[in-house]
Enzyme design. Structure first.
Site, PDB file in Angstrom:
ATOM      1  N   ASP A   1      35.438 -76.281  32.307  1.00 45.18           N
ATOM      2  CA  ASP A   1      36.553 -75.348  32.191  1.00 45.18           C
ATOM      3  C   ASP A   1      36.379 -74.275  33.254  1.00 45.18           C
ATOM      4  O   ASP A   1      35.253 -73.964  33.662  1.00 45.18           O
ATOM      5  CB  ASP A   1      36.584 -74.707  30.798  1.00 45.18           C
ATOM      6  CG  ASP A   1      37.719 -73.700  30.665  1.00 45.18           C
ATOM      7  OD1 ASP A   1      38.875 -74.121  30.771  1.00 45.18           O
ATOM      8  OD2 ASP A   1      37.442 -72.506  30.462  1.00 45.18           O
TER       9      ASP A   1
ATOM     10  N   GLU B   1      37.793 -70.277  34.705  1.00 41.74           N
ATOM     11  CA  GLU B   1      38.569 -69.049  34.569  1.00 41.74           C
ATOM     12  C   GLU B   1      38.981 -68.635  35.975  1.00 41.74           C
ATOM     13  O   GLU B   1      38.204 -68.775  36.921  1.00 41.74           O
ATOM     14  CB  GLU B   1      37.743 -67.935  33.909  1.00 41.74           C
ATOM     15  CG  GLU B   1      37.142 -68.288  32.562  1.00 41.74           C
ATOM     16  CD  GLU B   1      38.181 -68.499  31.490  1.00 41.74           C
ATOM     17  OE1 GLU B   1      39.328 -68.043  31.693  1.00 41.74           O
ATOM     18  OE2 GLU B   1      37.872 -69.128  30.471  1.00 41.74           O
TER      19      GLU B   1
ATOM     20  N   ASP C   1      35.219 -72.241  25.803  1.00 42.46           N
ATOM     21  CA  ASP C   1      36.271 -73.257  25.798  1.00 42.46           C
ATOM     22  C   ASP C   1      35.721 -74.625  26.185  1.00 42.46           C
ATOM     23  O   ASP C   1      36.214 -75.660  25.724  1.00 42.46           O
ATOM     24  CB  ASP C   1      37.388 -72.849  26.753  1.00 42.46           C
ATOM     25  CG  ASP C   1      38.184 -71.665  26.214  1.00 42.46           C
ATOM     26  OD1 ASP C   1      37.931 -71.263  25.064  1.00 42.46           O
ATOM     27  OD2 ASP C   1      39.046 -71.139  26.938  1.00 42.46           O
TER      28      ASP C   1
ATOM     29  N   HIS D   1      40.383 -63.107  30.137  1.00 44.55           N
ATOM     30  CA  HIS D   1      39.023 -63.642  30.109  1.00 44.55           C
ATOM     31  C   HIS D   1      37.934 -62.574  30.153  1.00 44.55           C
ATOM     32  O   HIS D   1      36.749 -62.897  30.010  1.00 44.55           O
ATOM     33  CB  HIS D   1      38.801 -64.654  31.242  1.00 44.55           C
ATOM     34  CG  HIS D   1      39.246 -64.185  32.598  1.00 44.55           C
ATOM     35  ND1 HIS D   1      38.839 -63.017  33.169  1.00 44.55           N
ATOM     36  CD2 HIS D   1      40.085 -64.776  33.500  1.00 44.55           C
ATOM     37  CE1 HIS D   1      39.370 -62.891  34.366  1.00 44.55           C
ATOM     38  NE2 HIS D   1      40.154 -63.931  34.592  1.00 44.55           N
TER      39      HIS D   1
ATOM     40  N   HIS E   1      38.524 -67.921  25.337  1.00 45.47           N
ATOM     41  CA  HIS E   1      38.898 -67.378  26.647  1.00 45.47           C
ATOM     42  C   HIS E   1      37.676 -67.060  27.499  1.00 45.47           C
ATOM     43  O   HIS E   1      37.709 -66.154  28.329  1.00 45.47           O
ATOM     44  CB  HIS E   1      39.788 -66.145  26.501  1.00 45.47           C
ATOM     45  CG  HIS E   1      41.066 -66.409  25.768  1.00 45.47           C
ATOM     46  ND1 HIS E   1      41.991 -67.324  26.199  1.00 45.47           N
ATOM     47  CD2 HIS E   1      41.553 -65.887  24.618  1.00 45.47           C
ATOM     48  CE1 HIS E   1      43.012 -67.351  25.348  1.00 45.47           C
ATOM     49  NE2 HIS E   1      42.759 -66.497  24.377  1.00 45.47           N
TER      50      HIS E   1
END
Length: 695
Positions: free
Chosen positions: A500, A502, A647, A550, A642
């Site tokens: 994942d 951000e 995640d 985030h 987040h």
């Protein structure tokens, strides 16, 4: 053909056929009636009646199909998905489906079945837990034992894939992070010696044979001594155990000692030969002339200087690979107090927050023996022992009231055994082992002391945070099937990397990654020790709107590595694995845009949990990460939502529950899943609104 269509499409075709058949029947009936009347002027009336009847039939059938689809077909599909989730993904609890009110007793029966399944599963799990508690305890003890083994330990399959590794092996192989299960050993060690040893042991056919080899790390060229032994030798490509020891420093120390020894012979041979020549030309019993006397003195002085210098260098070189361990000064002093009290001596011993590199047993034996012999020469039995820091050394003093000990007597004592029956251990050998000396000196106020310097002392401090040394293993990898084509591989045989990102925003074409996290799934389980989680410096400000999502600020990424370094680390971490992400196109667009910078291509196979959710739960459901985890009974802690790692772990846990559900639907191979996913992918491009952290 029809059995490959989903339930809603089959029902739609059924009602379409019903409408078509009814219209054909009306048309045939009107046609036959018109033929029997034989009245051409009635043809328009018959056509109007047929058109109206056809429209009424079509409307009525469509209305009934819509009601049937909404109240029967769709609830049945949802019930089936929830039942499958409870059967394969181990989700507990009953089934609530409010739209199933027209299905009669089907929904309550499905809920009762799910509850019964959960109760049966719980009872079975409890029984299994009771039966395996002893095995789990033994497994934990074995893991603790193997984690403390001082040598590196690896277990590899016949294809040289890692099946087991411990903490020392991680250190010895010079990896940036932990190695990876099911990763190729030759990512960390050069392959030549290992392949040759493996081949030799297979050809030998002796299950007890072992091969000693020297191998080199890929990173840092560290030389390791290794011993290989086969396991499962009955197969054509048996696995093997590899034990590793670092001999780089030992080889360097050996080379330095050999060079020093060669220099000793070279520098002593010449003056010794000169002295021998001078003495040969000198008549026996005569005094040398002045010139010869001067030459003799020069050669003797040079020989003495060379011996002194080389002796000092030899003493220094003895620290290389010194076998003495670190000993706490408090432990040494406590042991010394016990030995002296046992000998009837009174000892006042201070405290010293030091760590000493010494053989504590030998030092205690030497000091206690000397104290007993000093006490035998005088009337008092009271001593004081101090241990003080002296630069990089520590000075141990044995103090008493009385005259200093004569040096000659001390030398005699040092030549005597410290323990009866062990003549080879004398005071002199203890001093030689520790490359130190001991001497007497006045201590002031009528006191005397024996001074013993101990080398390489340092202060004790706060214990550092322990480094995880857990062993990592999965022995099922020894028999894991290997596939040349990923499409033909069974789902449980593949290695997955769930990740994942951000980002600074929602536009991959202009925004940047600020954090990336990934975990590895090997043989159907998430490997706890194999995690990548790092911030990324985007070299641009992070908008406040993104920080609100985030929580990553400009200050947090100021010292973080950039996408070039992190991208290469992630590429290495994901090498040979299937990439898995939630809303994967969003993340992959960022990574592919970075490919020219990092000089790598992300050509891994990719699965998207959004599309997998659509395959299993239908296209009409919501497939966000929150909805999917809620549906599968997975809780994401509020503080982890987040965040890239939070995640990622949630997506990995969801993926592990989706895998058996896919297999339950008959999708056994990666190719079968990919074909089904592509069919749904054409329909789901705009199904999920992109979210910054749902990727």
């Amino acid at each position: 053909m029809l059995d490959r269509l989903n339930l809603r499409l089959r029902i739609l075709l059924f009602f379409a056929a019903l409408a078509g058949g009814a219209n054909v029947a009306v048309a045939i009936g009107l046609f036959l009636a018109y033929r029997r009347l034989d009245a051409p002027e009635l043809l328009p009336a018959f056509e109007q009646v047929g058109l109206v009847a056809g429209l009424v039939i079509l409307g009525l059938v469509t209305w009934i199909w819509y009601l049937f689809d909404a109240n029967v077909a769709l609830p049945i599909i949802r019930l089936a998905s929830k039942l499958r989730a409870r059967a394969h993904a181990r989700i507990d609890g009953g089934i609530e489906e409010p739209t199933a009110r027209y299905l009669g007793d089907l929904a309550p029966a499905a809920s009762a079945t799910a509850l019964t399944l959960a109760e049966t599963r719980d009872a079975l799990a409890e029984s299994v837990a009771r039966e395996t508690s002893r095995l789990s305890s033994e497994k934990a003890r074995l893991e603790a034992l193997l984690s403390d083994v001082p040598v590196g330990l690896l277990l590899c399959s016949g294809d040289h894939q890692l099946v087991f590794y411990n903490g020392p092996a991680t250190d010895l192989m010079n990896t940036a992070g932990a190695p990876g299960l099911d990763r190729n050993l030759f990512d960390y060690l050069r392959d030549g010696p290992i392949r040759h040893a493996h081949r030799r042991l297979i050809e030998a056919g002796d299950p007890d044979a072992a091969s000693d080899i020297l191998c080199t790390t890929v990173v840092g060229a560290r030389v390791l001594a290794a011993r290989m032994r086969l396991i499962g030798g009955e197969t054509t490509k048996p696995g093997y155990v590899l034990t590793l020891r670092d001999v780089t420093s030992a080889l360097a120390s050996y080379a330095r000692r050999e060079a020093l020894l060669a220099e000793v012979f070279d520098r002593i041979r010449r003056p010794a030969a000169n002295l021998q020549t001078l003495f040969e030309v000198l008549p026996p019993g005569s005094c040398p002339p002045p010139d010869m006397d001067r030459a003799l003195r020069q050669e003797a002085a040079g020989l003495a200087a060379a011996v002194t210098e080389l002796g000092a260098r030899h003493d220094e070189s003895r620290h290389d690979g010194w076998p003495l361990s670190l000993t706490r000064a408090s432990d040494l002093l406590d042991g010394l107090r016990a030995r002296m009290e046992q000998a009837g001596l009174s000892a006042e011993i201070g405290e010293a927050p030091l760590l000493l590199r010494c053989n504590g047993f030998e030092v205690i034996g030497l000091v206690a023996t000397l104290a007993a012999r000093v006490a035998a020469r005088r009337t008092g039995h009271d001593f004081r022992v101090t241990l003080t820091e002296d630069g990089t050394e520590a000075m141990l003093r044995l103090v008493w009231h009385g005259e200093p000990l004569p040096v000659g007597l001390l030398e005699d004592w040092l030549g005597e055994p410290l323990e009866p029956g062990v003549p080879e251990v004398t005071g002199r050998t203890v001093l030689s082992t520790h490359t130190t000396e001991i001497w007497p000196e006045p201590a002031g106020a009528g006191a005397s002391a024996l001074c013993l310097p101990l080398r390489t002392a340092r202060r004790t401090g706060r214990r550092p945070r322990p480094i995880p040394r857990a062993v990592v293993y999965d022995f099922e990898l020894l028999s894991k099937a290997r596939y040349e084509k990923v499409a033909e591989a069974r789902l449980e045989d593949l290695t997955y990397v769930v990740f994942d990102t951000e980002t600074t925003g929602l536009m991959p074409s202009q925004d940047e990654i600020v954090q990336i996290a990934a975990v590895r799934i090997v043989n159907g389980r998430r490997v706890e020790a194999e995690v990548l989680d790092t911030l990324v410096n985007p070299h641009r400000p992070i908008p406040p709107s993104s920080t609100e999502v985030h929580g990553i600020t400009d200050a947090m990424v100021a010292e973080a590595p950039d996408i070039v370094e992190v991208g290469r680390r992630f590429h290495k971490f994901a090498e040979g694995a299937v990439l898995v992400a939630h809303n994967a196109p969003f993340d992959m667009e960022f990574l592919r845009r970075a490919e020219p910078l990092i000089g790598r291509r992300f050509d891994n196979p990719i699965l998207d949990t959004v599309l997998l959710s659509a395959v299993l739960f239908g296209q009409s459901d919501v497939h966000s990460l929150d909805a999917l985890t809620h549906r599968l009974g997975i809780t994401i802690p509020e503080e982890a939502r987040h965040t890239a790692i939070g995640d990622t772990v949630a997506t990995a846990d969801a993926f592990l529950k989706l895998l058996p559900m896919l297999q339950g639907r008959g999708f056994e191979t990666f190719g079968a899943v990919l074909s089904e996913v592509r069919r749904h992918g054409r329909l789901l491009k705009d199904l999920n609104e992109p979210h910054l952290t749902d990727a």
